[in-house]
Design a protein around this motif. Sequence first.
Motif, mmCIF file in Angstrom:
data_model
loop_
_atom_site.group_PDB
_atom_site.id
_atom_site.type_symbol
_atom_site.label_atom_id
_atom_site.label_comp_id
_atom_site.label_asym_id
_atom_site.label_seq_id
_atom_site.Cartn_x
_atom_site.Cartn_y
_atom_site.Cartn_z
ATOM 1 N N LYS A 172 0.836 -1.190 0.000
ATOM 2 C CA LYS A 172 0.000 0.000 0.000
ATOM 3 C C LYS A 172 0.874 1.244 0.000
ATOM 4 O O LYS A 172 2.062 1.186 0.324
ATOM 5 N N ALA A 173 0.251 2.378 -0.330
ATOM 6 C CA ALA A 173 1.000 3.633 -0.424
ATOM 7 C C ALA A 173 1.716 3.976 0.869
ATOM 8 O O ALA A 173 2.798 4.563 0.856
ATOM 9 N N VAL A 174 1.133 3.588 1.994
ATOM 10 C CA VAL A 174 1.681 3.961 3.288
ATOM 11 C C VAL A 174 3.096 3.422 3.509
ATOM 12 O O VAL A 174 3.888 4.000 4.260
ATOM 13 N N GLY A 175 3.453 2.332 2.828
ATOM 14 C CA GLY A 175 4.781 1.766 3.034
ATOM 15 C C GLY A 175 5.676 1.786 1.824
ATOM 16 O O GLY A 175 6.882 1.507 1.916
ATOM 17 N N GLN A 176 5.138 2.108 0.653
ATOM 18 C CA GLN A 176 5.918 1.994 -0.581
ATOM 19 C C GLN A 176 7.068 2.991 -0.657
ATOM 20 O O GLN A 176 8.201 2.629 -1.003
ATOM 21 N N GLN A 177 6.798 4.260 -0.353
ATOM 22 C CA GLN A 177 7.855 5.269 -0.430
ATOM 23 C C GLN A 177 8.931 5.026 0.632
ATOM 24 O O GLN A 177 10.126 5.190 0.375
ATOM 25 N N VAL A 178 8.490 4.630 1.826
ATOM 26 C CA VAL A 178 9.442 4.353 2.903
ATOM 27 C C VAL A 178 10.378 3.221 2.497
ATOM 28 O O VAL A 178 11.602 3.317 2.656
#
Length: 449
Positions: free
Chosen positions: A383-389
């Motif tokens: 999900k977006a919440v973890g992808q960039q991190v």
Amino acid sequence: MRRHVLIGRFGKDDNAQIPIAADEVETRLDLIIGKRLDHGIGNTLDDLKKLNLAPSEVGVDLLVLAAHVHAADTRISRETESQDAWTREVRLVVPVSDPARWTASRDILERALNFLTGDRWNIGFRGRPKKQEKLVSPINSLLIPSPFDGVSLFSGGLDSLIGAIDSLSAGETPLLVSHAGEGAVSKSQDKCYGALKDFFSKSEFNRLRVWMNFDKGLVDNVPAEDTTRGRSFLFFSLGIAAGTALPSPFTLKVPENGLIALNVPLDSLRLGALSTRTTHPYYIERWNELLKALGISGYVVNPYWDKTKGEMVGECADTALLKKVSPVSLSCSSPTKGRWQKMKQGHCGYCLPCIIRRAALIDYDDTMYGIPDLKAQSLDTKKAVGQQVRSFQLAIERIKNNPELAKLLVHKPGPLNDLPSRIEELADVYRRGLEEVGTLLLNVETGPE
């Protein structure tokens, strides 16, 4: 895939014949409603006049051109109008004050836009109708001349706030130029500007805010586009147009930290939709090339190209003021993304700009984030919440294992042949920027759920 042509018209009487190819979809862009310039252009000229400023006719041409670019960029869907769900083919026919001058600059302009948006632009120019040959009213010579000694873009973000604080602390009198976007962005601009006005109450600096938007049905039977990769063309155009009203030569400052300006892809998937080029050195140099070709005595500069965001924070001319005002600045890439979950507009806390902001303000961050604590639980990489991190973690580890790789990676977003002497410094700011984020993400857990 369909090719599109957007033709600017100055009123109902402007019916000059423009050849249209059989495979082109034609859209008319009306630049006048009644007797008034539309799309924020007329309001911009009025607001500048209130400041006793009159841009050049070529400066107004830039506003008109920016309207064409912004309309095409936001109202022609990549998904439905391109073969690869990304690359659109767009032709513009723009009425300007001096077609010969603009036509001579066409190649520079198209290279800049192709690089910025990833599309294929074809731009043609024609003369304005006789009634619109002159669009600028002269300023009142009896009034006190405007005090501005330069222009600075003012987005309401942390970097532009620091840029304004540094300029004002140095005794400069900038004209701050903003595009008045969605509600959260406008609120941040208002609050940051109000705080600066209160603190630097003796300064005569001021601001110009421009609203430019287009109806979603502008292009018949075509959905709107929300990637807005061309938005910085609008921002730069607003700044330059305002600058043409100042004594020559003038400088347009574009405050942006070096890590974001380079925007090296964190992984192999980020060369298209997820890799913006809004302040990349190549793009800024194309603007300086364009201004020279147009005969505009201005220069675009990013004063912080060699600074990380954290270094900008630490070296700010007034850190006490910055600490006080920074919570109302806005860095999030999509501050309205939480509205479907009935969350407040603001910082999500997990997009790329939010992560870089958190790392820069790690010593004092009073910002309200959608995810207050990145270490509270494992972040889902599906999900977006973890992808960039997770992408940051991989990039940080890659450079940690091979620091020299930075010299190669900084070339990935775009050419740097304009600035061969800066390669070492650009690679270094990239390394330092990742180290800064690495401190924030230490012991943050990510993985698929």
